[in-house]
Design a protein around this motif. Structure first.
Motif, PDB file in Angstrom:
ATOM      1  N   GLN A 149      -7.673  -7.736   0.979  1.00  0.00           N
ATOM      2  CA  GLN A 149      -6.848  -7.815   2.183  1.00  0.00           C
ATOM      3  C   GLN A 149      -5.416  -7.333   1.931  1.00  0.00           C
ATOM      4  O   GLN A 149      -4.863  -6.561   2.703  1.00  0.00           O
ATOM      5  CB  GLN A 149      -6.833  -9.248   2.706  1.00  0.00           C
ATOM      6  N   PHE A 150      -4.809  -7.807   0.839  1.00  0.00           N
ATOM      7  CA  PHE A 150      -3.443  -7.394   0.527  1.00  0.00           C
ATOM      8  C   PHE A 150      -3.356  -5.900   0.275  1.00  0.00           C
ATOM      9  O   PHE A 150      -2.409  -5.234   0.686  1.00  0.00           O
ATOM     10  CB  PHE A 150      -2.922  -8.162  -0.685  1.00  0.00           C
ATOM     11  N   GLY A 151      -4.343  -5.372  -0.443  1.00  0.00           N
ATOM     12  CA  GLY A 151      -4.339  -3.941  -0.725  1.00  0.00           C
ATOM     13  C   GLY A 151      -4.502  -3.093   0.515  1.00  0.00           C
ATOM     14  O   GLY A 151      -4.044  -1.953   0.569  1.00  0.00           O
ATOM     15  N   SER A 152      -5.153  -3.661   1.535  1.00  0.00           N
ATOM     16  CA  SER A 152      -5.385  -2.896   2.767  1.00  0.00           C
ATOM     17  C   SER A 152      -4.243  -3.019   3.761  1.00  0.00           C
ATOM     18  O   SER A 152      -4.237  -2.310   4.774  1.00  0.00           O
ATOM     19  CB  SER A 152      -6.676  -3.366   3.436  1.00  0.00           C
ATOM     20  N   SER A 153      -3.276  -3.923   3.502  1.00  0.00           N
ATOM     21  CA  SER A 153      -2.235  -4.124   4.509  1.00  0.00           C
ATOM     22  C   SER A 153      -0.840  -4.285   3.907  1.00  0.00           C
ATOM     23  O   SER A 153       0.034  -3.444   4.118  1.00  0.00           O
ATOM     24  CB  SER A 153      -2.563  -5.347   5.379  1.00  0.00           C
ATOM     25  N   ASP A 154      -0.621  -5.334   3.129  1.00  0.00           N
ATOM     26  CA  ASP A 154       0.738  -5.725   2.754  1.00  0.00           C
ATOM     27  C   ASP A 154       1.270  -5.069   1.485  1.00  0.00           C
ATOM     28  O   ASP A 154       2.488  -4.930   1.327  1.00  0.00           O
ATOM     29  CB  ASP A 154       0.807  -7.250   2.577  1.00  0.00           C
ATOM     30  N   TYR A 155       0.381  -4.703   0.567  1.00  0.00           N
ATOM     31  CA  TYR A 155       0.832  -4.182  -0.731  1.00  0.00           C
ATOM     32  C   TYR A 155       0.092  -2.881  -1.055  1.00  0.00           C
ATOM     33  O   TYR A 155      -1.039  -2.667  -0.605  1.00  0.00           O
ATOM     34  CB  TYR A 155       0.548  -5.188  -1.850  1.00  0.00           C
ATOM     35  N   PRO A 156       0.691  -2.024  -1.866  1.00  0.00           N
ATOM     36  CA  PRO A 156      -0.042  -0.849  -2.366  1.00  0.00           C
ATOM     37  C   PRO A 156      -1.178  -1.299  -3.286  1.00  0.00           C
ATOM     38  O   PRO A 156      -1.113  -2.356  -3.921  1.00  0.00           O
ATOM     39  CB  PRO A 156       1.025  -0.072  -3.148  1.00  0.00           C
ATOM     40  N   TRP A 157      -2.212  -0.474  -3.365  1.00  0.00           N
ATOM     41  CA  TRP A 157      -3.357  -0.833  -4.200  1.00  0.00           C
ATOM     42  C   TRP A 157      -2.972  -0.926  -5.679  1.00  0.00           C
ATOM     43  O   TRP A 157      -3.605  -1.650  -6.438  1.00  0.00           O
ATOM     44  CB  TRP A 157      -4.480   0.193  -4.011  1.00  0.00           C
ATOM     45  N   ASN A 158      -1.961  -0.197  -6.089  1.00  0.00           N
ATOM     46  CA  ASN A 158      -1.552  -0.233  -7.495  1.00  0.00           C
ATOM     47  C   ASN A 158      -0.436  -1.244  -7.757  1.00  0.00           C
ATOM     48  O   ASN A 158       0.186  -1.231  -8.824  1.00  0.00           O
ATOM     49  CB  ASN A 158      -1.110   1.156  -7.963  1.00  0.00           C
ATOM     50  N   SER A 159      -0.176  -2.126  -6.798  1.00  0.00           N
ATOM     51  CA  SER A 159       0.867  -3.140  -6.989  1.00  0.00           C
ATOM     52  C   SER A 159       0.389  -4.210  -7.966  1.00  0.00           C
ATOM     53  O   SER A 159      -0.808  -4.438  -8.143  1.00  0.00           O
ATOM     54  CB  SER A 159       1.235  -3.785  -5.655  1.00  0.00           C
ATOM     55  N   SER A 160       1.351  -4.877  -8.592  1.00  0.00           N
ATOM     56  CA  SER A 160       1.017  -5.926  -9.553  1.00  0.00           C
ATOM     57  C   SER A 160       0.292  -7.085  -8.883  1.00  0.00           C
ATOM     58  O   SER A 160      -0.565  -7.733  -9.507  1.00  0.00           O
ATOM     59  CB  SER A 160       2.292  -6.437 -10.241  1.00  0.00           C
ATOM     60  N   THR A 161       0.590  -7.343  -7.615  1.00  0.00           N
ATOM     61  CA  THR A 161      -0.073  -8.439  -6.893  1.00  0.00           C
ATOM     62  C   THR A 161      -1.563  -8.168  -6.732  1.00  0.00           C
ATOM     63  O   THR A 161      -2.409  -9.027  -7.052  1.00  0.00           O
ATOM     64  CB  THR A 161       0.574  -8.636  -5.504  1.00  0.00           C
TER      65      THR A 161
END
Length: 570
Positions: free
Chosen positions: A281-293
């Protein structure tokens, strides 16, 4: 007459060309040690004796009332899944967050899938009726939170709570029906429950559209409260036997059962599932897929999953998900077939209203009407396949037809555009309804191949696979749609901000407010939404195709009543 249990039966089936039996001999499917542990854990005392199968079936008007009550619960769950479809465009517009659309379905599926395996342990140990009512109460609380929500976050929390309750409803309804009627009658009654549960899918978009357009979308959730209360009262007063005899519900029973629920396994599994789905979910909306989160969540899930598998292997038959059961061909084949087919259905149902409202320009009510051809034909195919399964006996043709037909129809639907004729979008949806032929194949197969003590666990695992699959691919579908929309808006309507298009939601009014009426830019915006919808359909094709491939694993299982010995039957 001598009574036999499913554990001692052999599933009779024709032989293949090489002379090998395609069916499953159940008395050989379980290793002696595993069988002994399964019997001990399912028993109601500490003697280690096999659990006694219950033949106290319900008949007459009592069966009719019981079936009506359970079907009402299933109807409300299906209604909750479909009624939101025509309301989502308005909800996203009210909360100004189209990227959250994945969470509106994903939060429900996330919590439901996370708790699902544990519900099977509850249904194995405690009387199914009371477990079922408990989970429905949680579902009602979640509906109330959604109805009074003041923000997108609060709405998502309500969907998550409803998912916790929903985790025990679908498998619970099937478990209650399995205990109330004999094995040979289950295909018909389960098909009845599924078919009329599908009425929730039929009236859901209509009711959701009416509420959204003429009252408020909040009534899409208020409606669950009175209907659920009446059905719950009836079920509480009715006799609902279990497949195996269990003691009355008491505090002493709960104290005994809780240590046997594999809570440590659940404690390992829950964060694993949550981290994985949050990463999606985060990768699809709030954060880049390569983010540390996102990467950290994926790594955490990847570390926890093998630990969970090791623990379940160590627990054996006492595990939350017994791996000895999952390794059986019919269990994992049924789960893959059911999960992939329902994924195609639910993801499609999530985006069809987006197409009809944003592209065709109709309101929520009419978009629900436009979805009727596919839902009505699906209902018809569920009833036909369920009725004929008790006569023909074989599920393989139905499962294959459902997978192939759904894949072909999804391919045809992927050609929809702004100028698609009524005949095409009606006809393609009618063909899309053949999915109904395969929805009960996995459930009926597990009812025939698993012993009664394992029936609830098998169904819980099947529904778990469905929930985790729809949770993952709802997010994947939303990612495909939003990423495609950004690219299409940039190419077809350069003067329109992609961020504005995402924030507009999917309602007809909001989409058409992005550009001047009658302008080439508005035509480009509408075409961009149509192209993005078509891209999501490729996911539906892939899921249905996987269902078709998995269906071959069913073999020629005959689900009709086996002839009694000593009556001259050959």
């Amino acid at each position: 007459m001598e009574k036999t249990t499913n554990l001692q039966e052999t599933v009779h089936s024709p032989k293949d060309e090489g002379g090998t039996t395609l069916g499953l001999s159940l008395d050989k499917a379980w290793a002696p040690k595993t069988e002994e542990k399964a019997e001990t854990e399912a028993g109601n005392d500490s003697t280690g004796d096999a659990p006694e199968e219950n033949h106290d079936y319900v008949t007459g008007y009592k069966l009719a009332l019981l079936l009506a009550s359970v079907t009402t619960f299933f109807f409300l769950q299906m209604l909750d899944m479909s009624i939101i479809s025509t309301a989502i465009p308005q909800i996203t517009s009210d909360f100004h967050s189209l990227p959250d659309i994945g969470w509106y379905s994903g939060a429900y599926q996330l919590t439901s899938a996370t708790l699902q395996p544990l519900t099977g342990r509850f249904y194995t140990r405690v009387r199914a009726k009371w477990v079922f009512l408990f989970f429905f109460f949680i579902f009602e609380v979640g509906s109330l939170i959604c109805a009074v929500s003041k923000s997108s976050v609060m709405f998502i929390i309500g969907r998550a709570v409803a998912g916790l309750g929903g985790s025990g409803l679908q498998n619970g309804g099937l478990t209650v029906i399995a205990g109330a009627v004999p094995l040979e009658s289950r295909p018909f009654y389960m098909a009845f429950m599924m078919a009329f549960g599908q009425l929730g899918l039929i009236v859901g978009p209509l009711i959701g559209g009416v509420f959204t357009q003429y009252v408020t979308w909040r009534w899409c959730f208020y409606i669950n409260l009175p209907l659920g209360g009446v059905a719950g009262l009836f079920l509480a007063l009715l006799h609902a036997p279990d497949q195996i005899k269990k003691p009355q519900v008491s505090f002493s029973l709960l104290r005994k059962v809780i240590p046997q629920l594999d809570l440590l396994g659940f404690a390992i599994f829950a964060p694993c599932a949550v981290m994985f789905l949050l990463a999606l979910q985060f990768g699809s909306s709030d954060y880049p897929w390569n983010s540390s989160t996102v990467i950290g969540l994926f790594v955490g899930a990847g570390v926890a999953f093998p630990i969970f598998l090791y623990w379940e292997h160590r627990q054996g038959a006492e595990a939350m998900i017994p791996l000895s059961m999952v390794r059986q061909r019919y269990v994992w084949v049924s789960s893959i077939q059911f999960a992939s087919l329902t994924t195609s259905v639910f993801v499609g149902g999530q985006f069809f209203p987006i197409y009809f409202q944003s592209v065709k320009g109709v309101g929520p009510t009419l978009s629900g009407v436009y979805m009727l051809p596919g839902i009505l034909s699906g209902l018809l195919f569920v009833l036909i396949s369920g009725s004929l399964a008790t006569k023909v006996g074989y599920l393989l043709p139905w499962a294959l037809f459902a997978g192939a037909g759904t894949a072909v129809s999804a391919g045809l639907i992927s050609t929809w555009g702004p100028d698609t004729s009524t005949a095409k979008w009606v006809g393609y949806q009618i063909l899309y309804g053949v999915r109904g032929c395969g929805l009960q194949a996995g459930v009926i197969t597990l009812q025939n191949v698993l012993p009664p003590a394992q029936g609830a666990l098998g169904i819980a695992f099947l529904i778990f696979c469905q929930n985790i699959s729809t949770a993952v691919f709802s997010v994947v579908g939303n990612t495909i749609f939003t990423q495609s929309l950004v690219k299409q808006i940039t190419a077809l309507a350069p003067s329109v901000s992609p961020a504005a298009a995402l924030a507009a939601g999917g309602s007809a009014e909001a989409v058409r407010a992005l550009a001047p009426p009658g302008s080439p830019e508005l035509a480009g915006v509408i075409q961009a939404f149509a192209n993005s919808f078509d891209t999501v359909c490729y996911l539906l094709i892939a899921a249905a195709s996987l269902s078709f491939v998995a269906s071959w694993g069913f073999g020629w299982i005959d689900v009709r009543k086996k002839p009694e010995p000593g009556k001259g039957d050959v």
